[in-house]
Write a protein that holds these residues in place. Structure first.
Motif, PDB file in Angstrom:
ATOM      1  N   TYR A 126       7.947   8.244  -0.366  1.00  0.00           N
ATOM      2  CA  TYR A 126       7.043   9.056  -1.000  1.00  0.00           C
ATOM      3  C   TYR A 126       5.698   9.283  -0.649  1.00  0.00           C
ATOM      4  CZ  TYR A 126       6.624   5.729  -4.247  1.00  0.00           C
ATOM      5  OH  TYR A 126       5.442   4.004  -4.280  1.00  0.00           O
ATOM      6  N   ALA A 127       4.613  10.222  -0.625  1.00  0.00           N
ATOM      7  CA  ALA A 127       3.589   9.960  -1.118  1.00  0.00           C
ATOM      8  C   ALA A 127       2.610  10.423  -2.319  1.00  0.00           C
ATOM      9  CB  ALA A 127       2.716  10.573  -0.096  1.00  0.00           C
ATOM     10  N   TRP A 128       1.825  10.267  -3.099  1.00  0.00           N
ATOM     11  CA  TRP A 128       0.951  10.808  -3.597  1.00  0.00           C
ATOM     12  C   TRP A 128       0.724  11.967  -2.906  1.00  0.00           C
ATOM     13  CZ3 TRP A 128       1.666  10.501  -8.963  1.00  0.00           C
ATOM     14  CH2 TRP A 128       2.622   9.043  -9.390  1.00  0.00           C
ATOM     15  N   ALA A 129      -0.371  13.302  -3.876  1.00  0.00           N
ATOM     16  CA  ALA A 129      -0.786  13.956  -3.011  1.00  0.00           C
ATOM     17  C   ALA A 129      -2.365  13.341  -3.594  1.00  0.00           C
ATOM     18  CB  ALA A 129      -0.624  15.040  -3.617  1.00  0.00           C
ATOM     19  N   SER A 130      -2.841  13.479  -2.574  1.00  0.00           N
ATOM     20  CA  SER A 130      -4.583  12.600  -3.204  1.00  0.00           C
ATOM     21  C   SER A 130      -5.629  14.404  -3.892  1.00  0.00           C
ATOM     22  CB  SER A 130      -6.059  12.176  -2.066  1.00  0.00           C
ATOM     23  OG  SER A 130      -5.321  13.487  -0.937  1.00  0.00           O
ATOM     24  N   ASP A 131      -5.171  15.686  -2.899  1.00  0.00           N
ATOM     25  CA  ASP A 131      -6.160  16.845  -3.924  1.00  0.00           C
ATOM     26  C   ASP A 131      -5.102  17.934  -4.195  1.00  0.00           C
ATOM     27  OD1 ASP A 131      -7.869  18.774  -4.234  1.00  0.00           O
ATOM     28  OD2 ASP A 131      -8.530  18.955  -2.420  1.00  0.00           O
ATOM     29  N   TRP A 132      -4.580  17.984  -5.396  1.00  0.00           N
ATOM     30  CA  TRP A 132      -3.262  18.479  -5.814  1.00  0.00           C
ATOM     31  C   TRP A 132      -4.086  20.223  -6.069  1.00  0.00           C
ATOM     32  CZ3 TRP A 132       1.903  19.127  -4.614  1.00  0.00           C
ATOM     33  CH2 TRP A 132       2.426  19.951  -5.832  1.00  0.00           C
ATOM     34  N   PRO A 133      -4.004  21.422  -6.357  1.00  0.00           N
ATOM     35  CA  PRO A 133      -2.548  21.723  -5.477  1.00  0.00           C
ATOM     36  C   PRO A 133      -2.913  22.379  -4.232  1.00  0.00           C
ATOM     37  CG  PRO A 133      -3.782  23.853  -6.622  1.00  0.00           C
ATOM     38  CD  PRO A 133      -4.449  22.402  -7.174  1.00  0.00           C
ATOM     39  N   CYS A 134      -3.673  21.374  -3.927  1.00  0.00           N
ATOM     40  CA  CYS A 134      -4.451  22.011  -2.324  1.00  0.00           C
ATOM     41  C   CYS A 134      -4.102  21.541  -1.233  1.00  0.00           C
ATOM     42  CB  CYS A 134      -6.290  21.786  -1.909  1.00  0.00           C
ATOM     43  SG  CYS A 134      -7.822  22.729  -3.311  1.00  0.00           S
TER      44      CYS A 134
ATOM     45  N   VAL B 100       6.862  13.844  -2.302  1.00  0.00           N
ATOM     46  CA  VAL B 100       5.536  14.345  -2.510  1.00  0.00           C
ATOM     47  C   VAL B 100       5.350  14.495  -4.138  1.00  0.00           C
ATOM     48  CG1 VAL B 100       3.049  15.771  -2.031  1.00  0.00           C
ATOM     49  CG2 VAL B 100       5.330  15.297  -0.249  1.00  0.00           C
ATOM     50  N   PHE B 101       4.415  13.233  -4.780  1.00  0.00           N
ATOM     51  CA  PHE B 101       3.990  13.935  -5.900  1.00  0.00           C
ATOM     52  C   PHE B 101       2.826  14.158  -6.052  1.00  0.00           C
ATOM     53  CE2 PHE B 101       6.481   9.025  -6.129  1.00  0.00           C
ATOM     54  CZ  PHE B 101       7.110  10.039  -7.076  1.00  0.00           C
ATOM     55  N   GLY B 102       2.530  15.827  -6.831  1.00  0.00           N
ATOM     56  CA  GLY B 102       1.332  16.562  -6.791  1.00  0.00           C
ATOM     57  C   GLY B 102       1.187  15.668  -9.099  1.00  0.00           C
ATOM     58  N   ALA B 103       0.027  16.424  -9.021  1.00  0.00           N
ATOM     59  CA  ALA B 103      -0.597  16.212 -11.079  1.00  0.00           C
ATOM     60  C   ALA B 103       0.600  15.921 -11.423  1.00  0.00           C
ATOM     61  CB  ALA B 103      -1.509  16.562 -10.826  1.00  0.00           C
ATOM     62  N   GLY B 104       0.348  14.451 -12.622  1.00  0.00           N
ATOM     63  CA  GLY B 104       1.340  14.564 -13.876  1.00  0.00           C
ATOM     64  C   GLY B 104       2.570  13.904 -13.259  1.00  0.00           C
ATOM     65  N   CYS B 105       2.645  13.369 -12.183  1.00  0.00           N
ATOM     66  CA  CYS B 105       3.979  12.513 -12.013  1.00  0.00           C
ATOM     67  C   CYS B 105       3.527  11.160 -12.618  1.00  0.00           C
ATOM     68  CB  CYS B 105       4.899  12.811 -10.965  1.00  0.00           C
ATOM     69  SG  CYS B 105       5.145  14.084 -10.731  1.00  0.00           S
ATOM     70  N   ALA B 106       4.703  10.321 -12.598  1.00  0.00           N
ATOM     71  CA  ALA B 106       4.752   9.197 -13.280  1.00  0.00           C
ATOM     72  C   ALA B 106       4.789   8.167 -12.294  1.00  0.00           C
ATOM     73  CB  ALA B 106       6.541   8.633 -14.404  1.00  0.00           C
ATOM     74  N   ASP B 107       5.744   6.685 -12.522  1.00  0.00           N
ATOM     75  CA  ASP B 107       5.220   5.708 -11.969  1.00  0.00           C
ATOM     76  C   ASP B 107       7.000   5.609 -11.063  1.00  0.00           C
ATOM     77  OD1 ASP B 107       5.146   3.468 -10.121  1.00  0.00           O
ATOM     78  OD2 ASP B 107       4.484   2.099 -11.944  1.00  0.00           O
TER      79      ASP B 107
ATOM     80  N   GLY C  91       0.874  -1.361  -0.154  1.00  0.00           N
ATOM     81  CA  GLY C  91      -0.086  -0.286  -0.037  1.00  0.00           C
ATOM     82  C   GLY C  91       1.198   1.367  -0.177  1.00  0.00           C
ATOM     83  N   GLU C  92       0.655   2.103  -1.146  1.00  0.00           N
ATOM     84  CA  GLU C  92       0.979   3.950  -0.555  1.00  0.00           C
ATOM     85  C   GLU C  92       1.382   4.150   1.036  1.00  0.00           C
ATOM     86  OE1 GLU C  92       3.224   4.386  -3.294  1.00  0.00           O
ATOM     87  OE2 GLU C  92       1.617   3.621  -5.275  1.00  0.00           O
ATOM     88  N   LEU C  93       2.414   5.158   1.482  1.00  0.00           N
ATOM     89  CA  LEU C  93       2.291   5.357   1.985  1.00  0.00           C
ATOM     90  C   LEU C  93       1.440   7.257   2.028  1.00  0.00           C
ATOM     91  CD1 LEU C  93       5.840   5.524   2.521  1.00  0.00           C
ATOM     92  CD2 LEU C  93       4.318   4.097   3.621  1.00  0.00           C
ATOM     93  N   THR C  94       1.301   6.962   3.303  1.00  0.00           N
ATOM     94  CA  THR C  94      -0.392   8.620   3.280  1.00  0.00           C
ATOM     95  C   THR C  94       0.937  10.174   3.249  1.00  0.00           C
ATOM     96  OG1 THR C  94      -0.477   8.856   5.512  1.00  0.00           O
ATOM     97  CG2 THR C  94      -1.827   7.404   3.951  1.00  0.00           C
ATOM     98  N   LEU C  95       0.164  10.897   3.377  1.00  0.00           N
ATOM     99  CA  LEU C  95       1.240  11.983   3.140  1.00  0.00           C
ATOM    100  C   LEU C  95       1.927  12.234   4.380  1.00  0.00           C
ATOM    101  CD1 LEU C  95       2.217  14.703   1.067  1.00  0.00           C
ATOM    102  CD2 LEU C  95      -0.152  15.497   1.900  1.00  0.00           C
ATOM    103  N   THR C  96       0.512  12.335   5.475  1.00  0.00           N
ATOM    104  CA  THR C  96       0.610  12.131   7.009  1.00  0.00           C
ATOM    105  C   THR C  96       2.039  11.513   7.436  1.00  0.00           C
ATOM    106  OG1 THR C  96      -1.302  12.265   7.374  1.00  0.00           O
ATOM    107  CG2 THR C  96      -0.045  12.665   9.311  1.00  0.00           C
TER     108      THR C  96
END
Lengths: 270, 270
Positions: free
Chosen positions: A174-182, A148-155, A106-111
């Motif tokens: 690393y973590a993926w932002a779930s709400d970008w750019p918020c 941290v990955f915002g929108a549009g990043c590769a894997d 599972g992915e890590l969370t931003l927190t």
């Protein structure tokens, strides 16, 4: 250490490593993105030290000898093959001599990735696997705690990215932002100063900006080579910083520009 | 501006651009190393501004429009072709849409490239075209005046190197050492302090070393990724410098490490 000799390249136990150049080798797996593949002794060692648990390894006897100490207590099978069988399975000659496969946890969370971090890199639109891998390698070497990955990043777990990162894509959290750019405001609420990299000559120099925030938590925002950060990401940031460039040159490679910012941050926070 | 429409991919006037993926496309030429090829509008513009005079160009009508101002007064023919003819000639789809070819002029001498230079990069054993290209791009952006090649370096005019350099391999002056590593003493006789990059933790930090030589001419020596500089090159150098690394990581990419040294040099010599 669980060594299994395999002589037949068609043996289904080697399927994790079959036809490596195909983009999505295992769409049957839950994520449909394929397994995580580590190539070469050093990267396999880093996978063994990471949260990515190997399912299987395939390699030559020579590489097994080099990995022996690392494989103590490891359950996953090491399929010992000849170089010829290896080439036949992966579909090309692979001179690194050993591969390991892992499922995607599972992915890590931003927190999770922000906890305890002093310096993070935030990427937007970085969709080139090689640049992504280089950024992880630079982050590991230059004291960046998380990405941290915002929108549009590769894997970042794509085979080429893992290889170019020298395995650090498996180790740097690393973590993926779930709400970008918020989510940038979430970073700020966590005490991060948001530093946006730009070629704009009106921005502060990276040395000047990093001096100003030396005692704070810092998020270094980097955009895609070419377009750079989006206006929205730029607007959300606290400071804009640039690398002083000579001879009217346009820009550096995005991973190189990031490395220079990471370096300045580390230099001023020894 | 000399525009010639060509519709037949077999037309011999397009031979400079035929089968680009073949390693040595024009062994019939004096150097036997093939022509210098520029790809894309930006790199063709840089070739036009360099000492490499185009023999011919091949590209689409769209790229011709983008290059119109640059082609004023240029004698070399621009073979205007469709994207399909272009792909047929080069052997793959090339989305940059324009190519230029140039013969190899005589190499510059060491004396020529040292004249007036304050900061130079000296490479030993850098045999990867992509790293070589990146080093030229970094040199151009970070105020390095020239590049000197010691033993074991690859061809900076190879197509991939020129492309990754964004054309700066054509603009940043370079010369090959004729007597390596003895030419290092020639550099010293010309007032250059020789700074050797190393991962050795006993070396001075790059910031510390660059501060010590801020008012002098400087040669930054970089070795191949992995083995680094040879003992002889290391022994000839005045100062050894390292990039402070975190988490016990081994090293950065050679072009990234060079960029950090170039950056520190430029920061302390604004």
């Amino acid at each position: 250490m669980n060594v299994v000799d395999v002589a037949d390249p068609a043996d289904p136990r080697l399927d994790d490593f079959r036809d490596l150049n195909s983009v999505d080798r295992r769409p049957d797996l839950p994520t449909g993105k394929g397994l995580v593949i580590a190539e070469g002794v050093l990267v396999v060692q880093r996978m063994l030290a990471s949260r990515f648990t190997p399912r299987a390894m395939m390699g030559t006897d020579r590489r097994l000898a080099e990995l022996a100490a690392d494989l103590d207590g490891v359950d996953a099978p090491y399929y010992r093959v000849s170089a010829e069988v290896m080439a036949d399975v992966v579909g090309f000659h692979l001179n690194r001599g050993v591969l390991a496969s892992a499922s995607r946890p599972g992915e890590l969370t931003l927190t999770q990735v922000l906890a305890g971090a002093r310096t993070i890199a935030v990427l937007e639109g970085v969709n080139d696997h090689e640049n992504l891998g280089s950024i992880f390698r630079n982050a590991a070497g230059l004291d960046v705690d998380a990405v941290v990955f915002g929108a549009g990043c590769a894997d970042p777990l794509y085979r080429r990215a893992v290889r170019v990162s020298m395995g650090h894509a498996l180790l740097v959290p690393y973590a993926w932002a779930s709400d970008w750019p918020c989510d940038l405001y979430l970073l700020r609420d966590n005490g991060f100063r948001l530093l946006a990299m730009t070629p704009d000559p009106a921005a502060r120099t990276v040395a000047d900006a990093m001096t100003a925030v030396a005692h704070e938590r810092v998020a270094i925002l980097v955009g895609a080579e070419g377009p750079g950060l989006t206006k929205r990401a730029m607007a959300a940031s606290d400071l804009r910083l640039r690398i002083p460039m000579s001879r009217g040159t346009d820009s550096l490679n995005v991973a190189t520009a990031a490395a220079l910012a990471f370096y300045e941050r580390a230099r001023l926070n020894p």
